[in-house]
Design a protein around this motif. Structure first.
Motif, PDB file in Angstrom:
ATOM      1  N   GLY A  90      -7.702  52.826  50.687  1.00  0.00           N
ATOM      2  CA  GLY A  90      -8.678  53.332  51.641  1.00  0.00           C
ATOM      3  C   GLY A  90      -9.049  52.295  52.688  1.00  0.00           C
ATOM      4  N   LEU A  91      -9.318  51.061  52.258  1.00  0.00           N
ATOM      5  CA  LEU A  91      -9.739  50.013  53.182  1.00  0.00           C
ATOM      6  C   LEU A  91      -8.646  49.632  54.174  1.00  0.00           C
ATOM      7  N   ALA A  92      -7.385  49.765  53.780  1.00  0.00           N
ATOM      8  CA  ALA A  92      -6.285  49.375  54.660  1.00  0.00           C
ATOM      9  C   ALA A  92      -6.103  50.340  55.820  1.00  0.00           C
ATOM     10  N   PHE A  93      -6.456  51.616  55.632  1.00  0.00           N
ATOM     11  CA  PHE A  93      -6.128  52.615  56.653  1.00  0.00           C
ATOM     12  C   PHE A  93      -7.336  53.365  57.218  1.00  0.00           C
ATOM     13  N   LEU A  94      -8.497  53.230  56.596  1.00  0.00           N
ATOM     14  CA  LEU A  94      -9.673  53.965  57.064  1.00  0.00           C
ATOM     15  C   LEU A  94     -10.745  53.000  57.552  1.00  0.00           C
ATOM     16  N   VAL A 147     -14.378  51.414  57.870  1.00  0.00           N
ATOM     17  CA  VAL A 147     -15.591  51.351  57.062  1.00  0.00           C
ATOM     18  C   VAL A 147     -16.792  51.571  57.987  1.00  0.00           C
ATOM     19  N   GLU A 148     -17.633  52.506  57.630  1.00  0.00           N
ATOM     20  CA  GLU A 148     -18.780  52.814  58.473  1.00  0.00           C
ATOM     21  C   GLU A 148     -19.749  51.641  58.549  1.00  0.00           C
ATOM     22  N   ARG A 149     -20.212  51.347  59.767  1.00  0.00           N
ATOM     23  CA  ARG A 149     -21.217  50.314  60.032  1.00  0.00           C
ATOM     24  C   ARG A 149     -20.796  48.946  59.511  1.00  0.00           C
ATOM     25  N   ALA A 150     -19.500  48.695  59.508  1.00  0.00           N
ATOM     26  CA  ALA A 150     -19.006  47.373  59.112  1.00  0.00           C
ATOM     27  C   ALA A 150     -18.926  46.474  60.339  1.00  0.00           C
ATOM     28  N   VAL A 151     -18.968  45.168  60.112  1.00  0.00           N
ATOM     29  CA  VAL A 151     -18.773  44.212  61.207  1.00  0.00           C
ATOM     30  C   VAL A 151     -17.327  44.252  61.653  1.00  0.00           C
ATOM     31  N   GLU A 152     -16.421  44.283  60.705  1.00  0.00           N
ATOM     32  CA  GLU A 152     -14.984  44.425  60.969  1.00  0.00           C
ATOM     33  C   GLU A 152     -14.410  45.409  59.960  1.00  0.00           C
ATOM     34  N   SER A 153     -13.400  46.162  60.357  1.00  0.00           N
ATOM     35  CA  SER A 153     -12.692  47.004  59.401  1.00  0.00           C
ATOM     36  C   SER A 153     -11.390  47.459  60.024  1.00  0.00           C
ATOM     37  N   SER A 154     -10.647  48.208  59.265  1.00  0.00           N
ATOM     38  CA  SER A 154      -9.365  48.713  59.743  1.00  0.00           C
ATOM     39  C   SER A 154      -9.570  49.645  60.936  1.00  0.00           C
ATOM     40  N   SER A 155      -8.693  49.502  61.913  1.00  0.00           N
ATOM     41  CA  SER A 155      -8.715  50.404  63.080  1.00  0.00           C
ATOM     42  C   SER A 155      -7.285  50.660  63.526  1.00  0.00           C
ATOM     43  N   VAL A 156      -7.079  51.788  64.194  1.00  0.00           N
ATOM     44  CA  VAL A 156      -5.725  52.186  64.583  1.00  0.00           C
ATOM     45  C   VAL A 156      -5.176  51.220  65.629  1.00  0.00           C
ATOM     46  N   ARG A 157      -4.016  50.673  65.332  1.00  0.00           N
ATOM     47  CA  ARG A 157      -3.317  49.817  66.302  1.00  0.00           C
ATOM     48  C   ARG A 157      -2.225  50.614  66.989  1.00  0.00           C
ATOM     49  N   THR A 158      -1.438  51.357  66.199  1.00  0.00           N
ATOM     50  CA  THR A 158      -0.339  52.153  66.732  1.00  0.00           C
ATOM     51  C   THR A 158      -0.492  53.578  66.226  1.00  0.00           C
ATOM     52  N   ALA A 159      -0.777  54.482  67.100  1.00  0.00           N
ATOM     53  CA  ALA A 159      -0.978  55.881  66.699  1.00  0.00           C
ATOM     54  C   ALA A 159       0.366  56.575  66.476  1.00  0.00           C
ATOM     55  N   GLY A 160       0.341  57.627  65.671  1.00  0.00           N
ATOM     56  CA  GLY A 160       1.523  58.449  65.484  1.00  0.00           C
ATOM     57  C   GLY A 160       2.505  57.939  64.452  1.00  0.00           C
ATOM     58  N   THR A 161       2.140  56.902  63.670  1.00  0.00           N
ATOM     59  CA  THR A 161       3.037  56.413  62.628  1.00  0.00           C
ATOM     60  C   THR A 161       3.019  57.366  61.438  1.00  0.00           C
ATOM     61  N   LEU A 162       3.885  57.114  60.480  1.00  0.00           N
ATOM     62  CA  LEU A 162       3.992  57.995  59.314  1.00  0.00           C
ATOM     63  C   LEU A 162       2.651  58.191  58.623  1.00  0.00           C
ATOM     64  N   VAL A 163       1.858  57.128  58.549  1.00  0.00           N
ATOM     65  CA  VAL A 163       0.614  57.193  57.795  1.00  0.00           C
ATOM     66  C   VAL A 163      -0.404  58.127  58.460  1.00  0.00           C
ATOM     67  N   ASP A 164      -0.204  58.460  59.720  1.00  0.00           N
ATOM     68  CA  ASP A 164      -1.128  59.350  60.422  1.00  0.00           C
ATOM     69  C   ASP A 164      -0.643  60.792  60.463  1.00  0.00           C
ATOM     70  N   TRP A 171      -5.481  44.392  50.692  1.00  0.00           N
ATOM     71  CA  TRP A 171      -4.601  44.206  49.536  1.00  0.00           C
ATOM     72  C   TRP A 171      -4.922  42.942  48.753  1.00  0.00           C
ATOM     73  N   LEU A 172      -5.859  42.129  49.270  1.00  0.00           N
ATOM     74  CA  LEU A 172      -6.331  40.986  48.488  1.00  0.00           C
ATOM     75  C   LEU A 172      -7.060  41.443  47.230  1.00  0.00           C
ATOM     76  N   ILE A 173      -7.582  42.670  47.251  1.00  0.00           N
ATOM     77  CA  ILE A 173      -8.340  43.163  46.090  1.00  0.00           C
ATOM     78  C   ILE A 173      -7.432  43.354  44.873  1.00  0.00           C
ATOM     79  N   PRO A 174      -6.396  44.215  44.942  1.00  0.00           N
ATOM     80  CA  PRO A 174      -5.540  44.337  43.751  1.00  0.00           C
ATOM     81  C   PRO A 174      -4.787  43.056  43.435  1.00  0.00           C
ATOM     82  N   ALA A 175      -4.419  42.288  44.469  1.00  0.00           N
ATOM     83  CA  ALA A 175      -3.719  41.023  44.210  1.00  0.00           C
ATOM     84  C   ALA A 175      -4.604  40.066  43.425  1.00  0.00           C
ATOM     85  N   GLY A 176      -5.867  39.956  43.827  1.00  0.00           N
ATOM     86  CA  GLY A 176      -6.785  39.078  43.121  1.00  0.00           C
ATOM     87  C   GLY A 176      -7.058  39.541  41.704  1.00  0.00           C
TER      88      GLY A 176
END
Length: 580
Positions: free
Chosen positions: A347-351, A353-370, A303-308
């Motif tokens: 997309g970056l917040a919830f999906l 990124v392929e072959r990234a050093v770091e990216s979003s990953s599931v912390r809590t499964a089964g939430t509304l967003v899933d 969310w730094l992207i739209p904020a910036g």
């Protein structure tokens, strides 16, 4: 992939359908008139336009002008093609970041119907700059991500080329710096800020140098040639600018709003969300941010992207357009790049990124967003509200304030004449164009071959009424020749005579009308104040007009052949009045 292409086709059809309910408006006309008034040259392409450096946009304006007078179908086609290319570029970026997965259809659809894109898809002059800029931004980011992964020189060249291509259309392409920095440091490096910067410099220095050099060079060129601020008697109210943009415009547009619009003046179309829309916007924004923090690891940084981007837009507006007040921060036309930033952040917040050093990953499964059904309902609601907002955009509802009836009427009328028509250089109706570009010479430039604008008009001269029809010009008198006249015919002029007026004339916008009789043709010089105009007077009874702008209390007529037996029967100074 196929579903994504279908979504782009459907969204393009929707935007084109809505665009058909608009017509050329303000900046559209200024750009096409400028293109029609002079041949295409390199100098014309790089001519700044109210603080915008837009050679690509001027080229597209020239193409519209070259297709014929006021060919709006060509303008619609341009926007439709550019919007479809935007959608394809966004799909390519999402595939590059996240790979082939159904979930990318969510940020793609969000981008395609985003209210931030409404000005760029309903106002041609905005679209021919913003849409190519957005497409180039997507392609630049995609090439940059490939370079971060593989370090190939061809991807570095591609990202640089797409950045240059975007800058050819709009300086707001530089908003790409925000996602470039966030993706590079946040997803392809790890550790502290210092460690991330060090890693990027060590492994991706070529990109930093190349893109940085292009950006720095462009900024130097832009600020030395195009940047301009509109002076304001008071400093900008930064708190109001920030509040309007971040607490009104952003939350409303983020959920598909605003739903309603407010026309502050002809070129400032502000969001006007209801209190309920704003409240729902706050709740949805809070919910999405919370889910990206609770359901995902490393989800908030996106969310730094739209904020910036929003912050950059506010700063630019406050510095360059503060004269219009903080209300201009409610005009989405100045925040179009945020539409891309919001979709990219989603997309970056919830999906991952392929072959990234770091990216979003599931912390809590089964939430509304899933839960797919929750996402589909939310996306469907957003799409429906976005379409409602697009359909209510003021340019789709100009009514009798649209310039179309006047300009299409003028086109039809002038093209029907067998030869160029003599016109008084009056001004078009104020709802078509305003000063300083509203005189016939500029406002009717695409029709220039069908009319004449001589300095001195005589007998058969016309103006255009509000429907673009030819009518004889009236004069609303302010001054007349001082009476009584010395002879039955009026004021005889043997060779040189000053005809006194019944009061002084000052200022601008005046016309001088002279009615006269003569036994033979003669040349003459008509002088008002320090302005002298040559005229050819004809045998018989005639009426001529010429500009009356000067400071004077008499009209001098000199250089007359005495054999012409010239006599001025009446003399009037006034303003052009167009018969109703």
């Amino acid at each position: 992939m196929l579903v994504g292409l279908l979504a782009i086709a459907a969204a393009t059809g929707l935007r084109v359908w809505l665009l058909q309910r608009t017509w050329f408006y303000l900046d559209d006309l200024v750009l096409t008139n400028a293109a029609a008034a002079a041949p295409l040259t390199a100098h014309q392409l790089v001519e700044p336009y109210y603080g915008h450096l837009m050679p690509g946009g001027r080229l597209l304006a020239w193409l519209v002008s070259a297709s014929g007078p006021y060919e709006y179908a060509v303008a619609i086609a341009q926007v439709g093609v550019l919007y479809a290319l935007c959608g394809l570029a966004m799909l390519h970026l999402l595939l590059t970041l996240f790979g082939r997965r159904p979930a990318i259809l969510v940020p793609l659809t969000y981008f395609l119907v985003s209210p931030f894109l409404i000005p760029a898809t309903a106002w041609w002059a905005a679209g021919i700059n913003h849409l190519p800029s957005l497409a180039a931004t997507c392609l630049c980011l995609a090439a940059h991500v490939r370079y971060l992964r593989d370090g190939r020189a061809r991807d570095l060249v591609a990202s640089s080329a797409w950045l240059v291509a975007g800058l050819v259309f709009a300086e707001l392409t530089l908003f790409v710096v925000v996602p470039l920095v966030v993706i590079t440091l946040g997803y392809f490096a790890s550790g502290t800020i210092g460690q991330r910067i060090g890693h990027v410099w060590a492994h991706h220095r070529g990109s930093v140098v190349a893109l940085g050099a292009i950006g720095a060079a462009y900024v130097g060129i832009y600020f030395s040639t195009a940047w301009e601020t509109i002076p304001s008697p008071t400093p900008p109210d930064w708190s109001a600018f920030i509040t309007n943009a971040s607490l009104t415009a952003l939350p409303a547009a983020a959920i598909g709003g605003p739903g309603g619009w407010h026309v502050a003046w002809a070129a400032q179309l502000e969001v006007a969300p209801s209190a309920l829309t704003r409240l729902i916007g706050y709740v949805v924004a809070g919910t999405v941010l919370s889910l990206s923090a609770i359901a995902r690891d490393r989800g908030l940084r996106a969310w730094l992207i739209p904020a910036g981007q929003l912050a950059l837009g506010i700063i630019l507006l406050g510095r360059s357009r503060s004269l219009f007040g903080p209300g201009i921060a409610l005009d989405l036309r100045f925040f179009v790049p945020v539409g891309l930033g919001m979709a990219l952040a989603l997309g970056l917040a919830f999906l991952p990124v392929e072959r990234a050093v770091e990216s979003s990953s599931v912390r809590t499964a089964g939430t509304l967003v899933d839960r797919p059904w929750v996402v589909l309902i939310a996306l469907g609601t957003f799409t429906a509200f976005s379409i409602t907002s697009a359909r209510s955009y003021p340019l789709l509802h100009l009514g009798d304030r649209s310039p179309e009836p006047f300009l299409t009427g003028a086109t039809r009328t002038l093209q029907q004449q067998g030869s160029p028509v003599t016109l008084v250089d009056a001004t078009v109706p104020e709802w078509v164009l305003g000063p300083p570009v509203n005189d016939y010479g500029q406002a009717l430039a695409p029709l220039r071959g069908h009319f004449r604008l001589p300095t001195v008009v005589q007998d058969d001269y016309y103006v255009l009424d509000d429907q673009g029809r030819l009518v004889r010009a009236d004069l609303d008198p302010a001054r007349n020749a001082q009476g009584p006249p010395p002879a039955a015919c009026g004021y005889p002029v043997r060779s040189d005579r000053a005809v006194p007026l019944d009061g002084p004339v000052l200022g601008f916008g005046w016309r001088l009308r002279v009615a006269y009789t003569a036994d033979a043709d003669t040349g003459a010089t008509i002088t008002i104040g320090d302005v002298a105009t040559d005229a050819h007077l004809l045998a018989g009874r005639h009426v001529l007009e010429l500009p009356g702008d000067a400071a004077y209390d008499a009209v001098r007529i000199s250089g007359v052949d005495p054999k012409s037996r010239l006599c001025v029967s009446s003399l009037t100074v006034g303003t052009t009045k167009i018969p109703e």
